[in-house]
Design a protein around this motif. Structure first.
Motif, short mmCIF file in Angstrom:
data_model
loop_
_atom_site.label_atom_id
_atom_site.label_comp_id
_atom_site.label_asym_id
_atom_site.label_seq_id
_atom_site.Cartn_x
_atom_site.Cartn_y
_atom_site.Cartn_z
N THR A 149 16.33 -7.72 -0.06
CA THR A 149 17.01 -8.42 1.02
C THR A 149 16.31 -9.97 1.14
O THR A 149 16.70 -10.95 1.46
CB THR A 149 17.06 -7.68 2.10
N ILE A 150 14.76 -9.68 1.46
CA ILE A 150 14.02 -10.88 1.72
C ILE A 150 14.24 -11.92 0.43
O ILE A 150 14.66 -13.24 0.62
CB ILE A 150 12.84 -10.61 1.85
N GLU A 151 14.03 -11.50 -0.62
CA GLU A 151 14.23 -12.26 -1.69
C GLU A 151 15.67 -13.04 -1.80
O GLU A 151 15.67 -14.14 -2.24
CB GLU A 151 13.74 -11.75 -3.02
N ARG A 152 16.79 -12.35 -1.63
CA ARG A 152 18.02 -12.74 -1.78
C ARG A 152 18.12 -13.77 -0.40
O ARG A 152 18.54 -15.07 -0.76
CB ARG A 152 19.10 -11.77 -1.49
N LEU A 153 17.62 -13.52 0.68
CA LEU A 153 17.81 -14.64 1.53
C LEU A 153 16.93 -15.87 1.36
O LEU A 153 17.37 -16.84 1.60
CB LEU A 153 17.18 -13.98 3.08
N ILE A 154 15.77 -15.60 0.85
CA ILE A 154 15.07 -16.90 0.48
C ILE A 154 15.67 -17.75 -0.47
O ILE A 154 15.84 -19.03 -0.48
CB ILE A 154 13.45 -16.32 0.07
N ASP A 163 13.03 -14.38 10.20
CA ASP A 163 12.34 -14.33 11.21
C ASP A 163 12.54 -12.85 11.89
O ASP A 163 11.26 -12.25 12.24
CB ASP A 163 12.48 -15.39 12.29
N ALA A 164 13.56 -12.37 11.86
CA ALA A 164 13.83 -11.21 12.77
C ALA A 164 13.49 -10.14 11.68
O ALA A 164 13.13 -9.06 12.52
CB ALA A 164 15.41 -11.34 12.82
N LEU A 165 13.26 -10.43 10.65
CA LEU A 165 12.84 -9.15 9.67
C LEU A 165 11.20 -9.36 9.78
O LEU A 165 10.71 -8.63 9.00
CB LEU A 165 13.38 -9.66 8.34
N GLY A 166 10.55 -10.20 10.35
CA GLY A 166 9.21 -10.46 10.48
C GLY A 166 8.59 -11.02 9.21
O GLY A 166 7.60 -11.14 8.93
N VAL A 167 9.48 -11.95 8.63
CA VAL A 167 9.05 -12.62 7.49
C VAL A 167 8.91 -14.21 7.75
O VAL A 167 9.75 -14.94 8.38
CB VAL A 167 10.14 -12.72 6.21
N GLN A 168 7.76 -14.61 7.42
CA GLN A 168 7.50 -16.14 7.73
C GLN A 168 7.44 -17.00 6.39
O GLN A 168 6.56 -16.64 5.47
CB GLN A 168 6.05 -16.28 8.42
#
Ligand code: AMP
Ligand code: ZN
Length: 513
Positions: free
Chosen positions: A467-472, A495-500
């Motif tokens: 998910t994170i990689e798709r969003l990035i 941000d909501a996922l805690g990813v900076q």
């Protein structure tokens, strides 16, 4: 007696001749000169390697009981864009772009570089001379070359005639004719050979430089190569033992430093005996070159949650003469190794100070016999009562550093010692103290909590990671399409996922908070 403990002969790869040689100091205090930064912008990660490498060399000399005086120059004038002879000065270009004075530019980027060195636990040099304060001496140097007939004057300045330098290009192992004819693209009106270089760069008519000095060849500024010859000789004497720099300097800058210095001294001696060069750090298999727009800095890594010591560890995990690929995976591995090492050594503190091999041998309580052969030899015959295992590790550490600064081997030796059930606690302390005197990873004071302040990405499930990689990727695409609203929306989701997310010259990087 301890002074006799010399261990393995220190051997270094000399670019002059391209071979490993025994290092034999020519003076009581070894003169060591390292080409320093051009302070017109931030130093990128690759730029930091030469200083960590030179720091390792200094630590190795100290380990061997060889005193050294270290000079690292700061280029705040004279370095033209594309290393050319006639282009604009890098500092002046930056000053115009940033609407600041050249002094402010130099001051700001020098301080940023010094801060990065401190964060990397690089020990201060004895002197950091600034090129702009040595221009008078540079003019005197060039005058002497002119008097000796090594130069010719053109409207664009004073040039060094490389055909008058018998050994020109030996360091680069260059084919002189090839170099004279091909290689360099810059066309300088009237230049006799393509390898000839500017000692003095005269102002073009109608163009007033910001940094300018008067000279017998008109108003202008010194050529880039001149500063290192002049500052090194002024601060270390005419001849000194070791000169270091990045590998790119082997083919041009150092070749020209040697040519002008040997012409100036004219004493039939090699100017400097040992030339050491570090290989490049590669980002996406390219040089991380400021000119190519990559400016990934130590500060970017820190912002992404890596500790500066993890970058130092990453550097030391490769040999200085090997190219090293900078990747997120490699940094993650370095950070994880640092975390493990610090967690392991913290409970053993405090460590004794073990800056030298002699100190290590003394701390282990090893009797040094009349020949000083504490290292090697038959321990049983000496009636050994000390920690044999620890001694074997000290010997291995000494062998590694003496073998052209083999830091990867040194790290492996340290890890073996930390796992060894046979070593005594006191012996292990000496081994860790010795290893860190050479590695400089701050094992004596780095707190485990300080190393890692972020959640390791390894904690994520494969779904979360996907998910994170798709969003990035979506965010990168949105930014490409200049769809800033969408890009911001995705950043909020991350941000909501805690990813900076941090955008760097080479694309986005991310970490967990
Ligand atoms: P500069 O500030 O451009 O004069 O470079 C400072 C030092 O960094 C020089 O010794 C260069 O040879 C060295 N250097 C530049 N790029 C890299 C790189 N990617 N990896 C290692 N060293 C580098
Ligand atoms: Zn230099």
């Amino acid at each position: 007696m301890l002074a006799r403990v010399t261990g393995h002969q220190l051997r270094l790869f000399n670019s002059l001749g391209r071979r490993i040689e025994n290092f034999a100091p020519s003076a009581d205090v070894v003169g060591l000169y390292s080409c320093g930064p051009t302070v017109y912008s931030y130093q990128h990660l690759g730029n930091m390697r030469p200083y960590v490498f030179a720091d390792t060399l200094r630590r190795a000399l100290r380990w061997k009981g060889i005193p050294a005086r270290h000079v690292v120059n700061i280029t705040d004038v004279g370095h033209a864009v594309a290393d050319s002879d006639t282009g604009e000065d890098k500092l002046e270009v930056a000053a115009v772009k940033e609407r600041r004075s050249v002094e402010e530019i130099a001051e700001f980027y020098t301080q940023d570089w010094l801060d990065a060195l401190a964060a990397l636990n690089v020990q201060s040099a004895d002197v950091y001379p600034r090129a702009s304060t040595y221009v008078e001496q540079m003019i005197e140097f060039a005058k002497r070359l002119e008097d000796k007939g090594y130069t010719y004057q053109l409207p664009s300045g004073l040039y060094f005639d490389t055909s008058k330098s018998p050994g020109y290009g030996t360091l680069a192992m260059m084919d002189i004719e090839g170099q004279r004819e091909g290689n360099r693209v810059e066309i300088v009106e009237g230049r006799k050979h393509k390898s000839d270089f500017a000692l003095w760069r005269a102002e073009e008519p109608g163009v007033r430089r910001i940094m300018r000095w008067n000279s017998p060849w008109g108003w202008g500024a010194p050529g880039w190569h001149l500063e290192c010859s002049v500052m090194s000789m002024t601060l270390l004497g005419d001849h000194f033992d070791i000169h270091t720099g990045g590998i790119d300097h082997r083919e041009l800058h150092h070749v020209n430093e040697i040519a002008q210095s040997e012409a100036y001294l004219d004493d039939g001696q090699p100017w400097v005996r040992y030339w050491l060069h570090n290989e490049f750090i590669l980002l996406d298999a390219q040089k991380i070159a400021k000119s190519a727009g990559h400016t990934l800095r130590l500060a970017d890594l820190v912002e992404s949650g890596y500790h500066p010591m993890a970058y130092r560890l990453f550097l030391l995990g490769g040999h200085y003469r090997s190219q090293l690929d900078f990747t997120t995976a490699a940094m993650d591995a370095a950070q994880a190794t640092l975390r493990r090492l610090v967690a392991r050594v913290a409970p053993l503190r405090p460590f004794p100070r073990v800056d030298t091999l002699a100190a290590a041998v003394s701390l282990l309580g090893i009797p040094v016999d009349a020949t000083g052969a504490a290292i090697g030899g038959d321990a049983a015959a000496r009636g050994a009562t000390y920690d044999e295992t620890a001694l074997a590790y000290i010997e291995a550490i000494d062998a590694a550093i003496a073998n052209d600064l083999a830091t990867p081997k040194l790290l492996a030796t340290l890890q073996d010692a930390l796992r060894d059930p046979d070593i005594t606690p006191d012996g292990l302390k000496v081994v860790v103290g010795a290893a860190d005197a050479l590695l400089g990873l701050r094992f004596d004071d780095l707190e485990p909590a300080e190393v890692d302040q972020r959640r390791p990405t390894a904690d994520l499930s494969p779904e979360e990671l996907a998910t994170i990689e798709r969003l990035i990727a979506e965010r990168t695409q949105a930014r490409k399409e200049k769809n800033w609203a969408r890009a911001d929306e995705i950043r909020d989701e991350l941000d909501a996922l805690g990813v900076q997310v941090t955008d760097t010259g080479s694309g986005p990087t991310w970490q967990l908070r």
